[in-house]
Structure formats: C-alpha cells, structure tokens
Design an enzyme around this catalytic site. Structure first.
Site, mmCIF file in Angstrom:
data_model
loop_
_atom_site.group_PDB
_atom_site.id
_atom_site.type_symbol
_atom_site.label_atom_id
_atom_site.label_comp_id
_atom_site.label_asym_id
_atom_site.label_seq_id
_atom_site.Cartn_x
_atom_site.Cartn_y
_atom_site.Cartn_z
ATOM 1 N N ASP A 367 23.517 -3.812 -35.191
ATOM 2 C CA ASP A 367 22.647 -4.937 -35.537
ATOM 3 C C ASP A 367 23.193 -5.751 -36.723
ATOM 4 O O ASP A 367 23.743 -5.180 -37.658
ATOM 5 C CB ASP A 367 21.278 -4.341 -35.893
ATOM 6 N N ARG A 443 8.110 -4.360 -36.432
ATOM 7 C CA ARG A 443 9.370 -4.633 -37.134
ATOM 8 C C ARG A 443 9.576 -6.144 -37.297
ATOM 9 O O ARG A 443 10.668 -6.658 -37.084
ATOM 10 C CB ARG A 443 10.548 -4.012 -36.370
ATOM 11 N N LYS A 476 25.239 -1.723 -26.632
ATOM 12 C CA LYS A 476 24.057 -0.919 -26.983
ATOM 13 C C LYS A 476 22.850 -1.840 -26.903
ATOM 14 O O LYS A 476 22.722 -2.773 -27.692
ATOM 15 C CB LYS A 476 24.217 -0.356 -28.395
ATOM 16 N N TRP A 477 21.985 -1.588 -25.931
ATOM 17 C CA TRP A 477 20.819 -2.447 -25.661
ATOM 18 C C TRP A 477 19.599 -1.783 -26.297
ATOM 19 O O TRP A 477 19.098 -0.790 -25.805
ATOM 20 C CB TRP A 477 20.654 -2.570 -24.152
ATOM 21 N N ASP A 478 19.148 -2.374 -27.392
ATOM 22 C CA ASP A 478 18.063 -1.777 -28.177
ATOM 23 C C ASP A 478 16.718 -2.412 -27.807
ATOM 24 O O ASP A 478 16.666 -3.475 -27.168
ATOM 25 C CB ASP A 478 18.381 -2.006 -29.662
ATOM 26 N N MET A 479 15.633 -1.802 -28.241
ATOM 27 C CA MET A 479 14.283 -2.325 -27.996
ATOM 28 C C MET A 479 13.395 -1.648 -29.034
ATOM 29 O O MET A 479 13.144 -0.457 -28.949
ATOM 30 C CB MET A 479 13.872 -1.912 -26.573
ATOM 31 N N ASP A 548 16.741 8.419 -33.241
ATOM 32 C CA ASP A 548 17.307 7.967 -34.520
ATOM 33 C C ASP A 548 17.464 9.152 -35.466
ATOM 34 O O ASP A 548 18.093 9.035 -36.514
ATOM 35 C CB ASP A 548 16.371 6.937 -35.172
HETATM 36 C C1 DGJ Z 1 17.154 1.077 -33.937
HETATM 37 C C2 DGJ Z 1 18.241 1.949 -33.382
HETATM 38 O O1 DGJ Z 1 17.705 3.145 -32.948
HETATM 39 C C3 DGJ Z 1 19.318 2.136 -34.434
HETATM 40 O O2 DGJ Z 1 20.310 2.992 -33.939
HETATM 41 C C4 DGJ Z 1 19.884 0.804 -34.796
HETATM 42 O O3 DGJ Z 1 20.578 0.249 -33.708
HETATM 43 C C5 DGJ Z 1 18.790 -0.122 -35.274
HETATM 44 N N1 DGJ Z 1 17.711 -0.196 -34.319
HETATM 45 C C6 DGJ Z 1 19.320 -1.503 -35.528
HETATM 46 O O4 DGJ Z 1 18.337 -2.389 -35.824
#
Ligand code: DGJ
Length: 734
Positions: A367, A443, A476-479, A548
C-alpha cells in the site's frame, strides 16, 4: 465412479470408490435424500425412509395420508407445504403467496461438469474425471423450474451441488431465499465444527454437539469474514483426526452466507448452506434464471486428517486456476511491515536488493504507491502512480527490481475509495450508501458500488493501464472493510435486495477480466489478513494472506485451524519482524520461519535491519524452502497435536511416494523440568527406514507407533530459555 439410475424406483445413486449419495423421487414427486456416506453397493435401492405421518399434527396431502413432508428427508425443500423446518428456497409470487411445491420432471446424466455463469466453481480437467446429474423439478402452479446439479468426482470423496431457479411463467416472481444445498440426514447424533475468530485470530476451530434446535453461522458483512468461515465440518461425536465419519461443506462464495444445522425433535438433521437470505430479494422476469453458488461436499470414514487431505488435493487440482496451479510458489519479500506507506524508491530498492542477496524471488510493493496515498485518509480509487514517491512510475521501479533479478508485485484495493480522491470527487454516486443517511466509514474509506457495471469498468481500465505498462508478476488484492448501508444510489427500490450479491458478482467479474488479460499474474487475496478466505476467492486468487497476525504462537493456531478446510498452497505466510507488530512478542527468526514454511512463504520486514547472524539464517531458510516448498505446499498434511489442546503442537507433510516428510513441533509455553514426549507420526511407510535430520535412522512403523522423541537425541532445544520454540524434522528414506 458412476451415477446409476434405478428407473422403476426412480432412485439415483452417485458413487465413487469412497462415497455413495443416494436420492430418489418421493411418493408425492419431490426429490428426497436416501443415503449419504461410505460407499455402498450401487445395485441396491434404498428403502429405509420413514415418511408416515404418525400424529395428527403432521400434515399430509388428502390423497396420501401415509406421507408427510415433516418426516421426510428432502433435497431442496420448499416453504409452506407441511415441512416446518427451514426451507432451501422461498419465492414470493405475484399474488403474494410464498407456497411452492417442486416435483420431479426429468433428469440428465453426463460426463464432466458445466461451469456456473458468472460464479466460481470446481471444474474438471477432462470429462472423465467426473459425472453430473441434473434433475429438473417444477411447480406447475407457480410456473417455476428448479434444476438441481450434482457432480461426483472419480478421484476424490467429493460431490458438488448447486441449484438453478427459472421463472417459466409470464409473471415476475421474487426469490427471497435461494440456498445452494440441503442435506437431510436420518439421525442427529453429530458434532459441528465451525471456524471462527476475528481480525488477527482467524479460523479457530470450535466444536459443539448438535442438540435439538438450530445451530447457525453467517456473515452479513458483504464478505465471507474472519468471524465465521464458510466451511463447516459435521462429524460423529467420537470421530477424531484418524478415524470416524465426517463430512465438510465448503461454500464456493465470498459474500454473505448462512450455514445451518437443524437437529429436529424427530431426531433428524437438516444441513443448509447458501447465500444469506437476510436482505436478499432477487426478481426473476419471465424466462430469467438464478444460479446459486456451489457447495463442495466432502466425506470421509477415516477421520478429519483424511477429510482435509481430500479437500486439499481437490482444491489444488479442481478449483484453483492459475499459471501457478500445482507449482511451487515464489518466495517473496513484502515491504508493508518494513515501511508502511512511508517510502521512497531508494528505500524500496535498498530493501529489495537485500532480499535478492538473501535469495528471495519476488518483491512486493504494498500500500502507498498511488494517488495521494500517504496515510489511510486518501488515495483509494486513484490507481495512478504517486510520482513523489516513485519518480519513474511503477514501470521504472518494476524494471529496476527486475534488473536486480527479482520479479515485481504490487498491492491494490480496487473495491474501495477515499473521500479524498479524484474518483470520489468525480463520482460520489459510485459508493454504496443509504439515501439521506450518513455513511459508516471503515479505515476512513467507503465501498465502491461494484453492482454497477460502469464502476467495475472504470476500475478495470485504471488497473489495466498499471498492469500493462509495468512488469508485474504478482498482485495482492486487498479489501479492508465490511459493507454497511448496502444501497445502490439511483437504483429502484425493487433492486436493492440484489446489491450484496451483485457486488460479489462485480468482484468476480473484475477478477475474471484481469485474469484473462494477464494470465501469468499470480493473484493473492487479502482482506485485512484473512477476512475473505474462502473457496470462492481461491478460484481467482490461488493464495490468500492468511492473517495480519504473524506472531508465531498465534500463527500456529490460525494455520492449524485453516488447514481443516484449505490446502497449505493457499495459505499466505511470512516471517515478519520481532518483536511482533501485533502482539509485541519476541521470537527467534528460526521459530518464525518454522511456521511460515507451512504456507506460501515469504518475508515481511527490512532484511537490512536484522543481525548478520540472522541474515545468514535467512539465506539458509530460503535455500531450504526452495528445496522443500513443493512438499510443504502440495504434500499430504497430517495434524498431529493441536495447539488448542496441548502445550506441544505438531503437524507434518508427507510426499506422495512417502520417502520424504517434514514434521514440525511448536512448544507454546516453557515449563521447567518436563519429561520427554513422543509425537506419533503419520503417513509414513512401515518398512522404510527414515533418517531424521540426517542423523538417526528409524523405521516408519516405529515412528508411527512408538513416536518421535521430543527432544530428540542430544538436541535440547526443548529446554530453551523462552516461551514458544520450535523444531523441524526432515525425514528421508531411500
Ligand atoms: C491490510 C493487509 O492485511 C496488510 O497486509 C497490508 O496490505 C495493509 N492492508 C495495507 O494497507
């Protein structure tokens, strides 16, 4: 494997070498469940079904007083016709009635398996791997057709199910419930295991016995969630890891779900799984169809280890689609915990360079690289590079990373937008939000309305630009937040009940388009760690950031729980800095890696900041991982001792030829003056002699029946000075 149709009795028997699933047409024409369990002879028909209404309060049709739905075992039960348990589906008709009654009309049996339009689903690699039965049922009064799909696989004790509902009439109908499957069992002496938690402690197994009443888990977060995973195990009370009956249900879906077990007061059990009916209303005009997502139903008579192994191999071979399918996953270095959003190109290159020196294969920029993303108040939605941080763009950085001899990967969070972003300023109507109400933030971000095609199109074009103009091998596709105020701005009241599901269809559509355009990219899913860890997402992203929480002690529990329903190849696991960011606990670099190796393996720290001695250890770990990662990721996994029950947790992986195995033990708390313990290994060959870490030579039968001594020989790690220590044992036979 086969599907036998007994024409006279109108019964179907789906079987392979391990399981039988028998269904048939009930006296009133509805499709009923006859037998599900260990393989039985397919030439017999099944007659034990009790259908008689034994008390006046049971309701029968006037034409057949001996048959009541309340006492029947049904395959896709309806509401309002004498079955008082929860139904599989419910349809509001134009006249206001919700009563329906499906009866068998026809069926079709064929080799192979068809895809489900727009949805993730298991597939066959060739038609001879599986056979499918489609049963078409209809309700002539409401003019509804329902097709029940069943696929049995040759090589796995697995059956896939889903349903298709069609409006065959002329008037619009509304589905208010459309679950994927119902499994009615004749007795309810079972235990239920759910996989529960929250951020940082995902998928802890929790077992309870099913006493009368409904046991239910669900998500209404818009994603499958860390709180309850859409995977459950139903087992006989005395089933353990090594023996006994159990079956598992994996929902191939990433949105709101419900899983229920209804142990009724007649001693029967109804299991239901599907899209959560809360705030689900799906209108079907004349001729339109609705496909439910799929459920993967697994069965074993040999205990939970065997159930999990069946699921693992099945997912690796018949669910995951990727250039990395059944291939060793790249060892990566991710900068998130090293820099968070505070980085420059120079800083990133310094971290990557050290990674290359250590032997890492892929560098992942997390990020903070786009828009005005210097903190989590801004930037999401603006998928163009922040040139203050990366003056030569993603392209420039990716080329420099490639020049170091590393592949390059990048982080995205495509479903989200910040108020402070060009995208939101241009399109405030593109976020989900209820009219005239403040939006709940998570967030500091809002959820884009992925039910709208133009929104998905916009994000696709932005990402296409980024991916096609740089050298990108991994995404890496985050949410990072759940959905609230689920309402699509500007749309009619009548479609608002479709939005949760359409949102997930939009996510799948974006994945599908990106996968098609960039077939070589390895996708890793993430949702604040493991909040979207489900069989649906694995169809698109073959690995998912498991949590995490990278603290070793916590990770053993998280990965142990995850292993019940998901293969090691899907488990994103990294070595991070010590003391750990989430727990503050310190742990040696060896102990941290001894857990991460039961996953896709990587590092999430600045390797410039560790001691020279630790760096040498990292180099050795990477050499070791390169040699054994295929075994870790694709071998047979055995859980040996649970971290939820014992101070000493253990598991192991065994190669297909059984000549190589790696066992790991993790000691949670240090305690003084402990005696020696033995861990009985599994899956080895009795008469092979195994060297243990290149030293002792021991027969497989002794290791499995007598056990591996902990501590072993003169290796006294067990007496170590700290809590949480671990050991790996590499076993090799000629
Ligand atoms: C949450 C993810 O679980 C982390 O590994 C990281 O990518 C952060 N978001 C970045 O904002």
């Amino acid at each position: 494997m086969g599907i036998k149709f007994h024409e006279k009795e109108k019964q179907f028997h789906l079987y392979n070498s391990k399981i039988s699933y028998c269904i048939g047409v009930c006296p009133d024409g509805e499709v009923g469940q006859l037998y599900f369990g260990k393989r039985i002879n397919e030439n017999q028909t099944v007659t034990y079904r009790q259908t008689r209404g034994i008390r006046p309060v049971c309701c029968n049709r006037q034409e057949d007083e001996n048959y009541t739905k309340e006492l029947s075992l049904l395959e896709y039960p309806a509401f309002g016709n004498g079955d008082f348990r929860n139904p599989a589906y419910e349809i509001r008709q134009k006249n206001g009635s919700r009563v329906t009654n499906l009866v068998y009309r026809s069926h079709e049996i064929y080799s192979g398996k068809k895809p489900i339009p727009g949805l993730p689903a298991a597939y066959t690699n060739s038609d001879d791997e599986a056979m499918t039965l489609e049963i078409e049922c209809f309700d002539e009064i409401a003019d509804i057709e329902v097709t029940l799909f069943y696929t049995i696989f040759e090589n796995y004790p697995i059956l896939c199910r889903h349903a298709r509902i069609k409006n065959a009439g002329s008037e619009e109908i509304t589905l208010t419930r459309a679950l994927s499957c119902c499994i009615d069992l004749p007795d309810n002496e079972y235990n239920w295991i759910q996989f529960e938690g929250a951020w940082g402690r995902e998928r802890y197994p929790a077992e309870r016995s099913l006493s009368n009443g409904i046991t239910s888990i669900e998500s209404m977060r818009g994603h499958s969630s860390a709180n309850y995973n859409p995977f459950v195990v139903i087992k006989r009370p005395n089933t353990d890891e090594n023996a006994g009956d159990a079956f598992g249900l994996n929902f191939v879906y990433s949105g709101n779900f419900i899983t229920q077990a209804d142990a009724d007061t007649y001693g029967k059990l109804r299991i239901l799984m599907g899209i959560n009916p809360r705030w689900f209303e799906w209108g079907l005009k004349s001729g339109e169809v609705f496909d439910t997502p799929e459920v993967i139903i697994s069965y074993t008579s040999d205990g939970l280890n065997s159930l999990s192994q069946g699921i693992h191999h099945f997912m690796n071979n018949n669910l995951i689609r990727s250039a990395y399918k059944n291939k060793p996953r790249p060892i990566l270095l991710n900068n998130w915990e090293a820099t968070e959003m505070d980085f420059t190109e120079e800083k990133i290159l310094k971290i990557a360079k050290k990674g290359k020196e250590a032997g890492v294969e892929l560098f992942v920029l997390d990020d903070g690289w786009f828009g005005k993303r210097n903190d989590d108040y801004a930037g999401l939605g603006d998928w163009f590079v922040n040139t203050e941080k990366l003056p030569q763009g993603v392209k420039g950085l990716s080329e420099k990373i490639n020049d170091l001899g590393l592949k390059f990967g990048i982080w995205i969070e495509p479903e989200m937008v910040n108020e402070d972003s060009d995208l939101f300023r241009a399109h405030p109507e593109w976020v989900l939000g209820a009219p005239d109400r403040p939006r709940t933030l998570g967030r500091h971000q809002m959820v884009l309305d992925f039910s709208k095609k133009e929104v998905v199109d916009n994000i696709y074009s932005q990402l296409y630009e980024v991916f096609s103009n740089a050298s990108i091998s991994y995404v890496k596709w985050d949410m990072n937040r759940s959905i609230t105020e689920c309402y699509s701005q500007g749309e009619n009241a009548s479609v608002q009940g479709t939005i949760y599901h359409k949102y997930i269809l939009g996510v799948y559509d974006l994945y599908e388009r990106l996968k098609k355009a960039f077939p070589d990219i390895l996708f890793e899913s993430c949702a604040s760690g493991g909040s979207r860890f489900d069989a649906g997402i694995m169809y698109y992203a073959p690995q998912a950031w498991c949590s995490d929480d990278t603290d070793g002690h916590e990770r053993v529990k998280i990965q142990y729980g995850t292993s019940y329903g998901y293969p090691v190849s899907t488990v994103g696991a990294h070595v991070s800095a010590s003391p750990n960011l989430q727990t503050g606990r310190s742990m040696s670099i060896t102990d941290r890696a001894n857990i991460a190796c039961f996953g896709t393996f990587g590092y999430e720290l600045d390797l410039n900041e560790i001691s020279d001695e630790e760096f040498e250890t990292v180099k050795e770990q990477i050499v070791f991982m390169k040699e054994y990662r295929s075994l870790f990721q694709y071998g047979d996994l055995y859980r040996l001792s649970s971290p939820f029950e014992k101070n000493l947790a253990a598991w192991m992986v065994v190669s297909e030829d059984k000549k190589t195995a790696i066992a790991a033990v993790y000691k949670n708390l240090k305690s003084p003056n402990e005696g020696q313990q033995r861990i009985r290994l599994k899956g080895l060959k009795d008469d092979l002699v195994y060297s243990i870490n290149g030293k002792e030579n021991v027969y497989g039968d002794l290791l499995m029946n007598g056990g591996l001594s902990i501590p072993s020989g003169d290796d006294l790690w067990y007496m170590g000075d700290t809590d949480f220590t671990s050991r790996l044992y590499v076993l090799k036979a000629e």
